[in-house]
Design an enzyme around this catalytic site. Sequence first.
Site, short mmCIF file in Angstrom:
data_model
loop_
_atom_site.label_atom_id
_atom_site.label_comp_id
_atom_site.label_asym_id
_atom_site.label_seq_id
_atom_site.Cartn_x
_atom_site.Cartn_y
_atom_site.Cartn_z
NE ARG A 12 -1.93 1.32 3.80
CZ ARG A 12 -2.53 1.09 5.02
NH1 ARG A 12 -3.99 0.95 5.05
NH2 ARG A 12 -1.94 1.21 6.01
CB SER A 13 3.68 2.43 2.07
OG SER A 13 2.37 2.75 3.25
CB CYS A 50 6.93 2.60 24.49
SG CYS A 50 5.15 2.25 24.52
N GLY A 95 1.18 5.97 20.95
CA GLY A 95 1.47 4.65 21.12
C GLY A 95 0.97 3.54 20.11
NE ARG A 110 -3.46 3.58 24.08
CZ ARG A 110 -2.34 3.09 23.55
NH1 ARG A 110 -1.30 3.85 23.76
NH2 ARG A 110 -2.14 1.87 23.23
CG HIS A 156 3.56 6.20 27.07
ND1 HIS A 156 2.45 6.60 26.03
CD2 HIS A 156 3.93 5.04 26.46
CE1 HIS A 156 2.43 5.77 25.21
NE2 HIS A 156 2.93 4.55 25.48
#
Length: 337
Positions: A40-41, A128, A159, A235, A242
């Site tokens: 797709r990219s 992360c 994230g 979240r 974060h």
Amino acid sequence: MKKINVAIVGATGAVGQELLKILQERNFPVGGLKLLATERSAGTKINWEGRDYTVEVTGNQAFEGIDIALFAGGSASKEYAREAAKRGAVVVDNSSAFRMEPDVPLVVPEVNPEDVKRHKGIIANPNCSTIIMVVPLKVIHDAAKVKRVVVSTYQAVSGAGKEAIEELAAQVNMFAEGRKDITPEIFPYQIAFNLIPHIDVFSELDYTKEEWKMVKETKKIMHEESIEITATTVRVPVFRSHSESINIETEHRITPAEAKELLSKAPGIIVQDNPEKREYPMPLHTSNRDEVFVGRIRQDNSIANGLNMWVVSDQLRKGAATNAVQIAELVVKYGCF
């Protein structure tokens, strides 16, 4: 310095774009550069250091002649990482695919840099939230030996990728317009002006996979199975960086003043802690930075040997791309490719 042929898998995504920025900022000795992504990219043009590069489809042949392959995360890791390693590339992988495999080092350069030397083709970049926690945790552990950690995270939408950033922005605009037809697509519920105490899938004991990552990865990185860790991951409607509330119990007493002094001298950490002037880390001021910011350092009033800390860091940089490039720098430094 020897020039290194680098491939970035997932080059068009949020972490892939950060990898390109950080390679440039840190003057990584890039020789050849190959940008890879999905079909797709493919064909997308990306300018890096004044030159246009065309994104190619990720495939096994793409790793021929590559010294270091930086995988930005996602399903491509399971499909291509081992093949890239077979073809001579050292893979630095940002996905969770290999983190807990015994023969794959899980590395945070400020904590366990020497583990890079024992790689067998793949080095894993930790989760992360784990990275952000273990950088200051290792400092306290070295000084007073950590027994137990209780951590609650407040994780930015980035994230979850570029689409999550776009979803929050769109929902904020819809809310401002007074619209009631906000339909979430990336998250299970509306994230604008809301908190969702659910990241990744639910697993054993009703903890999420994200919470278990923090438990298991921390023990592996720090080579300390004895540390007891419990986590709650949330979240929040923040675009970037974060935050974590970390409660630590140690075997030996360490005062807040001693902790501040040690943390302020540690690499990769900025202590921002002045309650009288209302100075403490916040996502607003830590985004687009590589350091881990620590504040609200204070004694736990409920136990003898306890500390509380508030820790904030940009999870796209130190929590992902910067840590990956730092690992690549160690591979070059130690000559283990």
